[in-house]
Write a protein that holds these residues in place. Sequence first.
Motif, PDB file in Angstrom:
ATOM      1  N   ALA A   1       0.845  -1.208   0.000  1.00 22.58           N
ATOM      2  CA  ALA A   1       0.000   0.000   0.000  1.00 22.58           C
ATOM      3  C   ALA A   1       0.877   1.252   0.000  1.00 22.58           C
ATOM      4  CB  ALA A   1      -0.925  -0.015   1.211  1.00 22.58           C
ATOM      5  N   GLU A   2       1.954   1.232   0.752  1.00 17.88           N
ATOM      6  CA  GLU A   2       2.877   2.370   0.796  1.00 17.88           C
ATOM      7  C   GLU A   2       3.535   2.576  -0.567  1.00 17.88           C
ATOM      8  OE1 GLU A   2       7.082   3.407   2.978  1.00 17.88           O
ATOM      9  OE2 GLU A   2       5.622   2.237   4.112  1.00 17.88           O
ATOM     10  N   LEU A   3       3.940   1.488  -1.206  1.00 17.94           N
ATOM     11  CA  LEU A   3       4.542   1.567  -2.535  1.00 17.94           C
ATOM     12  C   LEU A   3       3.568   2.197  -3.524  1.00 17.94           C
ATOM     13  CD1 LEU A   3       6.679   0.795  -4.722  1.00 17.94           C
ATOM     14  CD2 LEU A   3       5.474  -1.391  -4.901  1.00 17.94           C
ATOM     15  N   ARG A   4       2.336   1.727  -3.518  1.00 23.36           N
ATOM     16  CA  ARG A   4       1.337   2.240  -4.463  1.00 23.36           C
ATOM     17  C   ARG A   4       1.010   3.705  -4.189  1.00 23.36           C
ATOM     18  NH1 ARG A   4      -0.900  -3.415  -3.805  1.00 23.36           N
ATOM     19  NH2 ARG A   4      -0.141  -4.393  -5.704  1.00 23.36           N
ATOM     20  N   ALA A   5       0.932   4.074  -2.928  1.00 27.43           N
ATOM     21  CA  ALA A   5       0.660   5.483  -2.591  1.00 27.43           C
ATOM     22  C   ALA A   5       1.800   6.370  -3.078  1.00 27.43           C
ATOM     23  CB  ALA A   5       0.461   5.632  -1.083  1.00 27.43           C
ATOM     24  N   ASP A   6       3.031   5.919  -2.919  1.00 29.44           N
ATOM     25  CA  ASP A   6       4.184   6.694  -3.380  1.00 29.44           C
ATOM     26  C   ASP A   6       4.168   6.810  -4.900  1.00 29.44           C
ATOM     27  OD1 ASP A   6       6.546   8.152  -3.280  1.00 29.44           O
ATOM     28  OD2 ASP A   6       7.826   6.392  -3.053  1.00 29.44           O
ATOM     29  N   ARG A   7       3.873   5.719  -5.595  1.00 25.95           N
ATOM     30  CA  ARG A   7       3.803   5.774  -7.060  1.00 25.95           C
ATOM     31  C   ARG A   7       2.739   6.765  -7.514  1.00 25.95           C
ATOM     32  NH1 ARG A   7       3.817  -0.590  -8.908  1.00 25.95           N
ATOM     33  NH2 ARG A   7       6.060  -0.943  -8.729  1.00 25.95           N
ATOM     34  N   ARG A   8       1.574   6.677  -6.912  1.00 25.64           N
ATOM     35  CA  ARG A   8       0.473   7.570  -7.314  1.00 25.64           C
ATOM     36  C   ARG A   8       0.809   9.031  -7.044  1.00 25.64           C
ATOM     37  NH1 ARG A   8      -3.426   3.263  -4.911  1.00 25.64           N
ATOM     38  NH2 ARG A   8      -3.763   2.000  -6.758  1.00 25.64           N
ATOM     39  N   GLN A   9       1.469   9.305  -5.929  1.00 23.45           N
ATOM     40  CA  GLN A   9       1.846  10.678  -5.608  1.00 23.45           C
ATOM     41  C   GLN A   9       2.833  11.197  -6.647  1.00 23.45           C
ATOM     42  OE1 GLN A   9       5.129  11.734  -4.218  1.00 23.45           O
ATOM     43  NE2 GLN A   9       4.360  13.811  -4.403  1.00 23.45           N
ATOM     44  N   ARG A  10       3.820  10.387  -6.993  1.00 26.72           N
ATOM     45  CA  ARG A  10       4.818  10.795  -7.989  1.00 26.72           C
ATOM     46  C   ARG A  10       4.172  11.001  -9.362  1.00 26.72           C
ATOM     47  NH1 ARG A  10      10.296   9.634  -6.413  1.00 26.72           N
ATOM     48  NH2 ARG A  10      10.334   8.811  -4.303  1.00 26.72           N
ATOM     49  N   LEU A  11       3.262  10.117  -9.735  1.00 26.24           N
ATOM     50  CA  LEU A  11       2.565  10.261 -11.011  1.00 26.24           C
ATOM     51  C   LEU A  11       1.685  11.511 -11.014  1.00 26.24           C
ATOM     52  CD1 LEU A  11       1.549   6.555 -11.722  1.00 26.24           C
ATOM     53  CD2 LEU A  11       3.216   7.928 -13.006  1.00 26.24           C
ATOM     54  N   ALA A  12       1.020  11.792  -9.897  1.00 25.77           N
ATOM     55  CA  ALA A  12       0.137  12.958  -9.820  1.00 25.77           C
ATOM     56  C   ALA A  12       0.907  14.255 -10.057  1.00 25.77           C
ATOM     57  CB  ALA A  12      -0.574  12.995  -8.466  1.00 25.77           C
ATOM     58  N   VAL A  13       2.128  14.325  -9.532  1.00 24.24           N
ATOM     59  CA  VAL A  13       2.953  15.527  -9.731  1.00 24.24           C
ATOM     60  C   VAL A  13       3.235  15.729 -11.214  1.00 24.24           C
ATOM     61  CG1 VAL A  13       5.257  16.507  -9.325  1.00 24.24           C
ATOM     62  CG2 VAL A  13       3.976  15.484  -7.428  1.00 24.24           C
ATOM     63  N   ILE A  14       3.582  14.666 -11.892  1.00 31.13           N
ATOM     64  CA  ILE A  14       3.890  14.764 -13.323  1.00 31.13           C
ATOM     65  C   ILE A  14       2.619  15.054 -14.125  1.00 31.13           C
ATOM     66  CG2 ILE A  14       4.742  13.491 -15.335  1.00 31.13           C
ATOM     67  CD1 ILE A  14       6.610  12.018 -13.286  1.00 31.13           C
ATOM     68  N   LEU A  15       1.550  14.340 -13.814  1.00 27.96           N
ATOM     69  CA  LEU A  15       0.295  14.539 -14.544  1.00 27.96           C
ATOM     70  C   LEU A  15      -0.246  15.958 -14.373  1.00 27.96           C
ATOM     71  CD1 LEU A  15      -1.391  11.108 -13.766  1.00 27.96           C
ATOM     72  CD2 LEU A  15      -0.515  11.882 -15.992  1.00 27.96           C
ATOM     73  N   ALA A  16       0.008  16.568 -13.219  1.00 28.17           N
ATOM     74  CA  ALA A  16      -0.463  17.932 -12.978  1.00 28.17           C
ATOM     75  C   ALA A  16       0.181  18.925 -13.948  1.00 28.17           C
ATOM     76  CB  ALA A  16      -0.171  18.345 -11.536  1.00 28.17           C
TER      77      ALA A  16
END
Length: 176
Positions: A98-113
């Motif tokens: 869950a921690e891995l997935r949350a970190d991936r999503r956070q990193r992707l969100a920054v780029i997608l923004a």
Amino acid sequence: MAAALETAAGALLTVFDAARERTISRLSGAQLRAVMVVERHDGINLRRLARLLDMLLSSASRLCDRLVAAGMLEREPGRSDRREISLHLTPEAERLLAELRADRRQRLAVILAGMTPEGRAALLAGIREFDEVARLRYAPEPPTAEAPAGAGAGPGDWAARAAGWPPGEPSMGRTA
């Protein structure tokens, strides 16, 4: 086109690798893949895990020994054959994923923004189509005698057979 996609996909893989390095410093790449396979195939036996990881049975057994010692996997005697074991994630492994997935999503969100709404929509549509075509091209293996019907290779396992991607790694269409 394939070369351009390979280059462009490098950024996505870098994001995934950075999240893995930060979050999963306690597990090797092989251990992480094993944990992800067990998550998708709860109760998997050692022989099938070895096959999905493309490992010798003895290597998979040693890998599981290390994961049990690290508190990531639990072994349970088989219901029909007590000599066979089934593998399950521990709550600690579930927290780690869950921690891995949350970190991936956070990193992707920054780029997608930083992308336009049209660019984000086109990216998602393209990745979904890519995933769909790849799933058709690299369909899951049919179930074997040791794997009940409906328990064939999971979504994303096509990627392991396509282009030599590591078994157990999620496809882009999954939430892993």
